[in-house]
Design a protein around this motif. Structure first.
Motif, PDB file in Angstrom:
ATOM      1  N   UNK A   1       0.843  -1.195   0.000  1.00  0.00           N
ATOM      2  CA  UNK A   1       0.000   0.000   0.000  1.00  0.00           C
ATOM      3  C   UNK A   1       0.880   1.248   0.000  1.00  0.00           C
ATOM      4  N   UNK A   2       0.259   2.401  -0.171  1.00  0.00           N
ATOM      5  CA  UNK A   2       1.023   3.651  -0.275  1.00  0.00           C
ATOM      6  C   UNK A   2       0.275   4.778   0.420  1.00  0.00           C
ATOM      7  N   UNK A   3       0.935   5.911   0.528  1.00  0.00           N
ATOM      8  CA  UNK A   3       0.377   7.028   1.292  1.00  0.00           C
ATOM      9  C   UNK A   3      -0.898   7.573   0.654  1.00  0.00           C
ATOM     10  N   UNK A   4      -0.998   7.535  -0.672  1.00  0.00           N
ATOM     11  CA  UNK A   4      -2.217   8.029  -1.332  1.00  0.00           C
ATOM     12  C   UNK A   4      -3.426   7.184  -0.948  1.00  0.00           C
ATOM     13  N   UNK A   5      -3.254   5.863  -0.984  1.00  0.00           N
ATOM     14  CA  UNK A   5      -4.372   4.970  -0.662  1.00  0.00           C
ATOM     15  C   UNK A   5      -4.762   5.077   0.817  1.00  0.00           C
ATOM     16  N   UNK A   6      -3.778   5.068   1.697  1.00  0.00           N
ATOM     17  CA  UNK A   6      -4.082   5.115   3.126  1.00  0.00           C
ATOM     18  C   UNK A   6      -4.712   6.456   3.494  1.00  0.00           C
ATOM     19  N   UNK A   7      -4.240   7.537   2.893  1.00  0.00           N
ATOM     20  CA  UNK A   7      -4.823   8.856   3.167  1.00  0.00           C
ATOM     21  C   UNK A   7      -6.269   8.916   2.700  1.00  0.00           C
ATOM     22  N   UNK A   8      -6.532   8.367   1.511  1.00  0.00           N
ATOM     23  CA  UNK A   8      -7.912   8.356   0.999  1.00  0.00           C
ATOM     24  C   UNK A   8      -8.825   7.546   1.908  1.00  0.00           C
ATOM     25  N   UNK A   9      -8.326   6.448   2.444  1.00  0.00           N
ATOM     26  CA  UNK A   9      -9.149   5.617   3.320  1.00  0.00           C
ATOM     27  C   UNK A   9      -9.411   6.306   4.658  1.00  0.00           C
ATOM     28  N   UNK A  10      -8.406   6.960   5.217  1.00  0.00           N
ATOM     29  CA  UNK A  10      -8.636   7.703   6.462  1.00  0.00           C
ATOM     30  C   UNK A  10      -9.684   8.792   6.255  1.00  0.00           C
ATOM     31  N   UNK A  11      -9.567   9.535   5.157  1.00  0.00           N
ATOM     32  CA  UNK A  11     -10.550  10.588   4.878  1.00  0.00           C
ATOM     33  C   UNK A  11     -11.949   9.989   4.729  1.00  0.00           C
ATOM     34  N   UNK A  12     -12.036   8.832   4.092  1.00  0.00           N
ATOM     35  CA  UNK A  12     -13.334   8.161   3.938  1.00  0.00           C
ATOM     36  C   UNK A  12     -13.893   7.691   5.275  1.00  0.00           C
TER      37      UNK A  12
END
Length: 325
Positions: free
Chosen positions: A204-215
């Motif tokens: 995984x990467x920072x873009x995916x994890x950031x999008x999931x936290x925001x969601x």
């Protein structure tokens, strides 16, 4: 007394320092501050800044220490220990896996499952065929069950000392006994997670994890304010919830149920802590994740505290919940 002290600290801070949140509180009250903080938690850029420098290849892990990684095509088991924001490899040895290729679907198909699993127990009272001990996995997990998969008894175990055994297992992960004992000495199974991929593990990467936290926080906020349409926008149209007794509820049934709850228009408090976001290996090459957290829920008609688990797909930068506990 504490509230008066805290308010004095806030007022003193507003005098000594220029702080936008303090000014917002002073001019518009605590509700305005909470609204601004909620906006930040739903902002992908906030999370990118907050997570910068973290090792996110195994996702965001807050309350586990060990990541087991079995890449089936490589016939090996690696274990990584979490050390602050980084990981160090502490184990890397060959293993035997199930004879069948692909993801496990049913009892007796001789396949090692693909996915994310807990290590539920450490069992030293095993038949000598399995060596000195076995680590019992959580297969089938909630997502497996939602897909109609079955089977049981997927272990990490050893080999018989006094007899030869086949080159493959019936779906378990097996290794030479000395290696298993060394692994056992290095880890705490209660603080571990097992990731099994068919081929090379996709980090995984920072873009995916950031999008999931925001969601996650967008989903939480819509839940708190009884915004049914926004809340349901975080659910996949193929969503399935498994109830007690194996009863399956689909997206439409779940939405009707939630509408009854939301129509009460109750004030809610929903707090998440100990959040883990773990990439979920799969043979469909989708961006799947297991999200688990501790959830405190309070409403006038119902209160609960405990672990909450979501299995989600990341689609166009937003989580889509496939099933949940």
């Amino acid at each position: 007394m504490f509230k008066k002290f805290a308010l004095c600290v806030v007022l003193l801070s507003s005098v000594l320092y220029s702080n936008p949140l303090v000014d917002l509180y002073r001019l518009h009250g605590i509700a305005a501050v909470e609204k601004e903080l909620n906006k930040s938690l739903q902002d992908v850029n906030y999370w990118k800044s907050s997570l910068k420098g973290d090792d996110l290849r195994f996702g965001y892990i807050s309350d586990l220490e060990y990541v087991f990684l079995n890449q089936k095509s490589l016939n090996n088991l690696q274990v990584f220990k979490k050390d602050g924001k980084n990981y160090s490899k502490i184990f890397d040895e060959p293993v035997m896996i199930g004879q069948g290729n692909g993801d496990k679907q049913k009892e007796g198909d001789l396949k090692t499952p693909v996915g994310v699993y807990d290590l539920l127990r450490r069992n030293t009272q095993v038949d000598p065929f399995y060596g000195p001990l076995a680590l019992i996995t959580s297969y089938p997990n909630l997502y497996d069950i939602s897909l109609g998969k079955n089977g049981h008894g997927i272990w990490i175990h050893g080999v018989p000392e006094s007899e030869n055994r086949d080159e493959f297992t019936q779906g378990c992960i097996a290794m030479e006994n000395g290696r298993l004992l060394r692994l056992d000495s290095l880890i705490d199974h209660r603080k571990s997670v097992l990731l099994i991929s068919e081929d090379k593990f996709v980090e995984s990467n920072i873009d995916d994890i950031s999008a999931l936290f925001a969601s996650i926080y967008g989903w939480q906020h819509s839940w708190k304010v009884n915004d049914l349409e926004t809340y349901m926008s975080f659910y996949d149209k193929d969503f399935i919830r498994i109830k007690k007794g194996g009863i399956r509820e689909d997206y439409n049934f779940f939405k009707r149920y939630k509408k009854i709850i939301f129509d009460r228009n109750e004030r809610k408090q929903i707090i998440f802590s100990n959040i883990n976001i773990i990439p979920y290996p799969n043979v469909s090459n989708k961006k799947l994740f297991k999200i688990e957290m501790y959830q405190d829920y309070w409403a006038p008609s119902f209160q609960s505290s405990g672990k909450k688990i979501l299995y989600v797909e990341l689609k166009n930068g937003k989580m889509s919940i496939l099933t949940e506990s």
